[in-house]
Each structure stands twice: as C-alpha cells, then as structure tokens.
Design an enzyme around this catalytic site. Structure first.
Site, mmCIF file in Angstrom:
data_model
loop_
_atom_site.group_PDB
_atom_site.id
_atom_site.type_symbol
_atom_site.label_atom_id
_atom_site.label_comp_id
_atom_site.label_asym_id
_atom_site.label_seq_id
_atom_site.Cartn_x
_atom_site.Cartn_y
_atom_site.Cartn_z
ATOM 1 N N TYR A 1 0.695 -1.368 -0.217
ATOM 2 C CA TYR A 1 0.065 -0.005 0.011
ATOM 3 C C TYR A 1 0.579 0.845 0.235
ATOM 4 C CZ TYR A 1 -3.767 2.821 1.698
ATOM 5 O OH TYR A 1 -5.083 4.289 1.492
ATOM 6 N N PHE B 1 -9.820 8.741 7.634
ATOM 7 C CA PHE B 1 -11.300 9.236 7.871
ATOM 8 C C PHE B 1 -12.079 8.156 7.378
ATOM 9 C CE2 PHE B 1 -11.110 13.359 5.595
ATOM 10 C CZ PHE B 1 -9.485 13.800 5.828
HETATM 11 N N1 LIG Z 1 -10.695 6.630 4.799
HETATM 12 C C1 LIG Z 1 -9.036 6.496 5.189
HETATM 13 O O1 LIG Z 1 -8.440 6.696 5.952
HETATM 14 C C2 LIG Z 1 -8.481 6.692 3.522
HETATM 15 C C3 LIG Z 1 -6.427 7.320 3.642
HETATM 16 C C4 LIG Z 1 -5.780 7.626 3.791
HETATM 17 C C5 LIG Z 1 -6.126 7.106 2.015
HETATM 18 N N2 LIG Z 1 -7.066 6.855 1.515
HETATM 19 C C6 LIG Z 1 -7.763 6.594 -0.077
HETATM 20 O O2 LIG Z 1 -8.655 7.283 -0.444
HETATM 21 C C7 LIG Z 1 -9.338 7.335 -1.372
HETATM 22 C C8 LIG Z 1 -10.670 6.737 -0.780
HETATM 23 O O3 LIG Z 1 -11.039 5.727 -0.251
HETATM 24 P P1 LIG Z 1 -12.370 5.653 0.516
HETATM 25 O O4 LIG Z 1 -11.388 5.214 2.155
HETATM 26 O O5 LIG Z 1 -12.961 6.704 -0.130
HETATM 27 O O6 LIG Z 1 -12.841 3.627 0.470
HETATM 28 P P2 LIG Z 1 -14.246 2.855 -0.505
HETATM 29 O O7 LIG Z 1 -13.505 2.081 -0.069
HETATM 30 O O8 LIG Z 1 -15.255 3.754 0.254
HETATM 31 O O9 LIG Z 1 -13.820 3.143 -1.769
HETATM 32 C C9 LIG Z 1 -13.325 3.178 -2.858
HETATM 33 C C10 LIG Z 1 -13.921 2.878 -3.867
HETATM 34 O O10 LIG Z 1 -13.247 1.690 -4.778
HETATM 35 C C11 LIG Z 1 -13.671 1.118 -5.832
HETATM 36 N N3 LIG Z 1 -13.043 0.685 -6.048
HETATM 37 C C12 LIG Z 1 -12.019 -0.643 -5.699
HETATM 38 N N4 LIG Z 1 -11.054 -0.818 -6.634
HETATM 39 C C13 LIG Z 1 -11.511 -0.541 -7.589
HETATM 40 C C14 LIG Z 1 -11.090 -0.635 -8.913
HETATM 41 N N5 LIG Z 1 -10.688 -1.893 -9.444
HETATM 42 N N6 LIG Z 1 -11.804 -0.292 -10.608
HETATM 43 C C15 LIG Z 1 -12.471 0.616 -9.904
HETATM 44 N N7 LIG Z 1 -13.297 0.959 -8.264
HETATM 45 C C16 LIG Z 1 -12.548 0.871 -7.462
HETATM 46 C C17 LIG Z 1 -14.587 0.991 -4.719
HETATM 47 O O11 LIG Z 1 -15.746 -0.148 -5.181
HETATM 48 C C18 LIG Z 1 -15.291 1.482 -3.461
HETATM 49 O O12 LIG Z 1 -16.282 2.541 -4.193
HETATM 50 C C19 LIG Z 1 -8.924 5.383 -1.620
HETATM 51 O O13 LIG Z 1 -7.273 5.616 -2.770
HETATM 52 C C20 LIG Z 1 -7.373 5.203 -0.266
HETATM 53 O O14 LIG Z 1 -6.844 4.379 -0.638
HETATM 54 C C21 LIG Z 1 -8.501 6.526 2.293
#
Ligand SMILES: NC(=O)c1ccc[n+]([C@@H]2O[C@H](COP(=O)([O-])OP(=O)(O)OC[C@H]3O[C@@H](n4cnc5c(N)ncnc54)[C@H](O)[C@@H]3O)[C@@H](O)[C@H]2O)c1
Length: 262
Positions: free
Chosen positions: A167, A200
């Site tokens: 990651y 988040f």
């Molecule tokens: N939530 C956190 O704490 C956090 C922290 C740091 C970074 N992020 C990053 O933020 C971004 C959004 O994550 P989130 O927390 O909203 O998660 P989430 O799981 O709520 O949303 C992620 C979305 O991506 C979609 N997805 C996954 N694999 C996919 C693929 N191969 N093709 C198309 N869509 C795909 C999922 O179906 C989902 O709807 C991600 O890149 C994650 O790594 C999140």
C-alpha cells in the site's frame, strides 16, 4: 477552474472520499462521471444526483474497462457540451500483509500486484486515457487553464506501518509522480495535485476493527478523530478552483504521523 458546467471523471466515485468529492463538485454545478466496481451504489447515487451524473462500471486495473468508460463519458460530453475539466482518481484498495510472515512465507506477489494495479497503475491509466480529451479543451480564463488531475495518496506514502509495504509503495509512487506529471502537462494548462489523507471515515475504514481505528485516532494530534469525507471533498474543491495548487502533495492528516505498529 470553476467546476460548474465541466465534467469530472471520478474513479471510486460510488463510495467514501471520492463520492464526497463528487457530491461537492456536483453541488457546484459540475457534471460527474462516476467510475466504480460497485454497480449497486453507482445506480443509487446517479438516481439521487439526477441528470448531471452518469455511472460506468469500471475496474481501473483493466485498461479496456477504463477505455469504455472514457469513451462513454466523451459521448455524454458531446451531448451536454460540458468539457472534461478534470479527473479525480479516487479508486483505491488496501491489502495488509507482512513482507515475510511468522511461517517464513514471503508476501504473495499476487497481493502486491493487486494493490499496485489498482492504486498506481489504475490511477495512471485513467489519467493517461482521459488526457487527450482535456488537452483539446478551450483554454479558460486568464491563465488559459484546460483541466486538473487530482490523485489520492495516503499518510502511508510517508509513514507506512507494518504490513503496509504494498500500500505504501503504491501511495508513495502516486505522491512521487505528482510533480513530474505537473511538469509534463504545464504546457497544456493542466495541473496535477495529490491529496494524502490520514484516517477518514469511509467504507474502507469501516472494515477496520474498533481497536485498530481507536489507536489510529489516538495517533492524531488535533483534532483527535477520523476525518469526515466532506473535509476531504473541500480540499478537492479547493484544488479544482485554486490555480496555484500544482505539482504538490497536500497532507490532510491532523498532524498525524503513523506509528510503526498499532
Ligand atoms: N479512508 C481513509 O482513511 C483513507 C486514508 C488514506 C487514503 N485513502 C484513499 O482514499 C481513496 C478512497 O478510499 P475510501 O476510503 O473512500 O474507500 P471506499 O472503500 O469507501 O471507496 C473506494 C471505492 O473504490 C472502488 N474501487 C475499488 N477497487 C476498484 C477498482 N479496481 N476499480 C474501480 N473502483 C474500485 C470501491 O468499489 C469503492 O467504491 C483510496 O485511494 C484510499 O486508498 C483513504
């Protein structure tokens, strides 16, 4: 760039942070093209947002699948006349795993491929395929801006924890490519900005155990809580609207520095 009357391609837009960004831009008059694996959420959201939203079932690790969605968006743009103003590459996954486990088994290469293919390759591939439709936009405003690319890294890009090698590699790469991407695109009037959130609220973090989430919240300096998706969306909106944000990684993390282990 003002988001109104522009189309934004938003991967991962059916959930969490990218969905919050989509709602924010949509509320400012943007058209949103949501690309996600999750068809059920996608359908519900498009129903809620109405005419200025479209959903495409996409796996960002599959070039063909991205191509179909970009083509579908371009067809939509032909009907609406609202140019592609930006890409928000929000689709992402985590798959924790130690490099070598207690049975002396190294991490499966399939786990590393899975994470890199979605978080890194998927981000670049989507941007790569959308760009030819942005470079041909009419230059806008005094600066002659044509578009903005917003990527999503993570605190793990800087201080990844145990079990986060894949990651952290994917998110560190997204952070690193931001400046050269901005440099490649400056002559086209297209900016590149990466947001690096800490913890988040989202579907991704809902899957964490209560203890893990609590210890991450404890590692926040201030405020001592997980960020809200809307707080992420507000920085995306600023990155769209503020032309001086370019080639940079914006940490959105309440001064949190992740400890080695929880
Ligand atoms: N939530 C956190 O704490 C956090 C922290 C740091 C970074 N992020 C990053 O933020 C971004 C959004 O994550 P989130 O927390 O909203 O998660 P989430 O799981 O709520 O949303 C992620 C979305 O991506 C979609 N997805 C996954 N694999 C996919 C693929 N191969 N093709 C198309 N869509 C795909 C999922 O179906 C989902 O709807 C991600 O890149 C994650 O790594 C999140």
């Amino acid at each position: 760039m003002k988001p109104s009357n522009r189309t934004f391609i938003i991967s991962g837009g059916a959930s969490g942070l990218a969905l919050a960004a989509a709602r924010n831009l949509h509320s400012a008059g943007a058209y949103v093209s949501l690309l996600d694996l999750n068809t059920e959420n996608g359908a519900t959201i498009v129903k809620e947002l109405g005419d200025r939203a479209k959903f495409f079932e996409v796996d960002v690790s599959d070039s063909e699948s991205i191509a179909k969605a970009v083509q579908g968006t371009v067809e939509w743009v032909k009907q609406t006349g609202k140019e592609i103003g930006g890409v928000i590459a929000g689709a992402g996954v985590g798959l924790p795993g130690l490099m070598i486990d207690k049975n002396n088994e190294p991490i499966p290469i399939s786990s590393i491929d899975f994470v890199l293919n979605i978080n890194l390759r998927g981000t670049l591939d989507l941007i790569r395929q959308a760009l030819p439709y942005m470079t041909t936009n009419k230059p806008d405003g005094l600066d002659g801006e044509r578009g903005v690319l917003i990527m999503v890294a993570s605190s793990a890009a800087f201080d990844g924890q145990m079990g986060q090698v894949a990651y952290a590699a994917s998110k560190g790469a997204v952070a690193s490519l931001t400046l050269p991407l901005a440099r490649d695109l400056s002559k086209h009037g297209i900016r590149a900005v990466t947001v690096a959130p800490a913890l988040f609220e989202s579907n991704m973090t809902k899957q964490m155990g209560k203890k893990v989430k609590q210890s991450l919240e404890n590692a926040m300096e201030f405020p001592k809580r997980a960020g809200q998706p809307d707080e992420f969306a507000r920085i995306v909106r600023e990155a769209v609207e503020n032309p001086m944000l370019n080639g940079t990684v914006l940490r959105l993390d309440g001064a949190m520095r992740m400890p080695a282990r929880l």
